[in-house]
Design an enzyme around this catalytic site. Structure first.
Site, PDB file in Angstrom:
ATOM      1  N   TRP A 237       0.844  -1.209   0.000  1.00 29.45           N
ATOM      2  CA  TRP A 237       0.000   0.000   0.000  1.00 29.45           C
ATOM      3  C   TRP A 237       0.881   1.261   0.000  1.00 29.45           C
ATOM      4  CZ3 TRP A 237      -3.676   1.549   4.662  1.00 29.45           C
ATOM      5  CH2 TRP A 237      -4.335   2.743   4.349  1.00 29.45           C
TER       6      TRP A 237
ATOM      7  N   ASP B  46       1.345  -8.241  -1.688  1.00 29.63           N
ATOM      8  CA  ASP B  46      -0.060  -7.844  -1.769  1.00 29.63           C
ATOM      9  C   ASP B  46      -0.148  -6.386  -2.194  1.00 29.63           C
ATOM     10  OD1 ASP B  46      -3.043  -8.416  -0.843  1.00 29.63           O
ATOM     11  OD2 ASP B  46      -2.477  -6.457  -0.053  1.00 29.63           O
TER      12      ASP B  46
ATOM     13  N   TYR C 170      -3.982   1.682  -4.836  1.00 27.41           N
ATOM     14  CA  TYR C 170      -2.788   2.179  -4.141  1.00 27.41           C
ATOM     15  C   TYR C 170      -1.935   3.008  -5.097  1.00 27.41           C
ATOM     16  CZ  TYR C 170      -3.877  -1.553  -0.747  1.00 27.41           C
ATOM     17  OH  TYR C 170      -4.491  -2.386   0.157  1.00 27.41           O
TER      18      TYR C 170
ATOM     19  N   TYR D 249      -4.172  -7.530   7.723  1.00 24.84           N
ATOM     20  CA  TYR D 249      -3.465  -6.318   7.291  1.00 24.84           C
ATOM     21  C   TYR D 249      -3.356  -5.325   8.443  1.00 24.84           C
ATOM     22  CZ  TYR D 249      -7.901  -3.736   6.051  1.00 24.84           C
ATOM     23  OH  TYR D 249      -9.129  -3.105   6.024  1.00 24.84           O
TER      24      TYR D 249
ATOM     25  N   LEU E  99       0.985  -4.201  12.415  1.00 27.23           N
ATOM     26  CA  LEU E  99       1.766  -3.268  13.232  1.00 27.23           C
ATOM     27  C   LEU E  99       0.994  -1.970  13.468  1.00 27.23           C
ATOM     28  CD1 LEU E  99       5.320  -3.751  11.651  1.00 27.23           C
ATOM     29  CD2 LEU E  99       4.520  -4.581  13.862  1.00 27.23           C
TER      30      LEU E  99
ATOM     31  N   LYS F  87       8.026   3.180  18.112  1.00 29.78           N
ATOM     32  CA  LYS F  87       8.842   4.315  17.665  1.00 29.78           C
ATOM     33  C   LYS F  87       8.067   5.639  17.622  1.00 29.78           C
ATOM     34  CE  LYS F  87      11.856   1.316  14.932  1.00 29.78           C
ATOM     35  NZ  LYS F  87      12.308   0.931  13.567  1.00 29.78           N
TER      36      LYS F  87
ATOM     37  N   GLY G 220       4.162  -3.835   5.524  1.00 33.59           N
ATOM     38  CA  GLY G 220       4.774  -2.950   4.547  1.00 33.59           C
ATOM     39  C   GLY G 220       6.178  -2.543   4.952  1.00 33.59           C
ATOM     40  N   ALA G 221       6.938  -2.024   3.991  1.00 33.22           N
ATOM     41  CA  ALA G 221       8.292  -1.533   4.253  1.00 33.22           C
ATOM     42  C   ALA G 221       8.593  -0.416   3.270  1.00 33.22           C
ATOM     43  CB  ALA G 221       9.318  -2.650   4.116  1.00 33.22           C
TER      44      ALA G 221
END
Length: 331
Positions: free
Chosen positions: A21, A52, A57, A218, A221, A229, A294-295
Site C-alpha cells: 500500500w 499484496d 494504491y 493487514y 503493526l 517508535k 509494509g516496508a
C-alpha cells in the site's frame, strides 16, 4: 521463512507477506519509487515471496512498482496478490470517500464490482504487473450496488480463463463470504487485525476456522504504532492518513507505548525488535494465516522478514495476551 497454504487451495504464500500500500505513495505522504522497489526485492531475497497490492494504491502506481520489482524473478517463485472493486476512474457504484492523488488532484473513490468492471480491472492489473496471471484476486470492499453473485461470476470466469489462480475477499463479513461461496470457492479473507484492533475475534475468526478459510491480517503493526517508535505529539506529513486515525491520538500512543514497555523485555530476551515480536505474535494467533507488513526501504523489509526467526512458547504468548488485556484504546 514459513509458507502456508491459503484455505483448502494449493496456493502457498509466505507467512510474512509484503504489503505494498505505502509503495503507491497515496495516503502515505508520498514515497521513493526506487526505495520501494529495493524493499520488495530485498524482502524476496529474505524469503518473502508474496506481495499484496491493489490498483487503488497510488492509482496504479503500486502495481507498476510491483511489476518492476518482480521482473527477472521466475514467475513461480513469487505470488502476486491484488484486488479489484475500488475505482477512481469511473463513477459507478457508491462513493467510498473523496481523496487526492499523488499530484494533489482531487479524486473520488467508488466501490464498484459489476461484472464488466471486474473483467476490465483484471486486464489492467495484468498489464501493470507485467504478468499473465494473478495468484490471488480479491474484492477490496463490498459493493452494495452489485449482487455478490454477479461479482463472483466474473471472478469465476477469470479463473476458468487462467487469469487468476484463486479467489479471495477483503473486509467481508462471514455472511458475505457464505454468499460468495454459492458461486466460487474462496481461499481467504483479508481484514484488519492487530494487537489494538481485534474486532474479528468474535465472529469472523471462528467462521474462517470452521470453514477452513485463511485470514490475511493487514495492518498488524497498526501502521507503525506497534513498533514503539511513535511518541505523543507525533507529526505526520501532508497527505498521511494516520493523522486522523484514532490509534494515533496522543492518549492512545501513550497507552500503547506503556503496553509495549511491558513486553519489551521479552523482545530483548529474544534479540528481537518490538515490531518483530508483534509480527510473530500475529501469525501465531489462532485463525491468522498471513501477516501483511509494509516496508519503505530495504532495511525495514529485512527486519520484517527476520520476525519469522522469533519463536514464542505458549507461556510467552499467554504473557503477552495478559498484558494486552490491560490495554484500552479510547475514542
Amino acid at each position: 521463512m514459513e509458507y502456508r497454504k491459503l484455505g483448502e487451495t494449493d496456493l502457498a504464500v509466505s507467512a510474512i507477506t509484503f504489503g505494498a500500500w505505502a509503495a503507491g505513495g497515496w495516503m502515505w505522504g508520498g514515497n521513493d519509487d526506487d526505495a520501494a522497489i529495493e524493499a520488495m526485492k530485498t524482502a524476496h531475497d529474505m524469503g518473502v515471496t508474496s506481495i499484496d497490492t491493489a490498483p487503488i494504491y497510488g492509482q496504479g502506481k503500486s502495481e507498476e512498482l510491483v511489476g518492476k520489482a518482480i521482473k527477472g524473478i521466475a514467475r513461480d517463485k513469487v505470488q502476486i496478490l491484488t484486488k479489484y472493486g475500488m475505482r477512481w476512474d469511473d463513477n459507478k457504484g457508491t462513493l467510498a470517500f473523496k481523496s487526492k492523488d499523488n499530484d494533489g488532484k482531487d479524486i473520488d473513490i467508488y466501490k464498484y464490482a459489476g461484472k464488466e468492471s471486474v473483467i476490465s480491472e483484471c486486464e489492467n492489473s495484468l498489464k501493470r504487473l507485467g504478468t499473465d496471471y494473478i495468484d490471488l484476486y480479491q474484492i477490496h470492499w463490498h459493493d452494495m450496488t452489485t449482487p455478490i453473485e454477479e461479482t463472483m461470476e466474473a471472478v469465476l470466469r477469470l479463473k476458468e480463463q487462467g487469469k487468476i489462480r484463486e479467489a479471495g475477499v477483503c473486509n467481508y463479513t462471514a455472511e458475505q463470504m457464505l454468499t460468495a461461496e454459492t458461486v466460487i470457492k474462496l481461499a481467504s479473507n483479508q481484514v484488519p487485525f492487530s494487537m489494538v484492533n481485534r474486532g474479528i475475534e468474535d465472529e469472523l475468526i471462528p467462521h474462517c476456522i470452521a470453514a477452513r478459510k485463511s485470514i490475511l491480517a493487514y495492518s498488524p503493526l497498526e501502521r507503525g504504532l506497534l513498533t514503539g517508535k511513535m511518541q505523543p505529539g507525533q507529526k505526520f506529513g501532508e497527505g498521511d492518513h494516520r493523522a486522523s486515525v484514532k490509534y494515533f491520538k496522543d492518549e492512545n500512543i501513550k497507552r500503547t507505548n506503556d503496553f509495549l514497555t511491558r513486553i519489551k523485555p521479552l523482545a530483548d530476551e529474544k534479540n528481537a525488535t518490538l515490531g518483530q515480536l508483534v509480527i510473530r505474535w500475529t501469525i501465531e494467533h489462532p485463525g491468522i494465516t498471513i501477516a501483511l507488513v509494509g516496508a519503505r526501504n530495504a532495511e525495514q523489509a529485512k527486519q520484517n522478514a527476520k520476525a519469522i526467526e522469533v519463536k514464542l512458547s505458549g507461556e510467552e504468548i499467554e504473557f503477552i495476551n495478559t498484558q494486552l488485556n490491560d490495554l484500552q484504546i479510547v475514542g
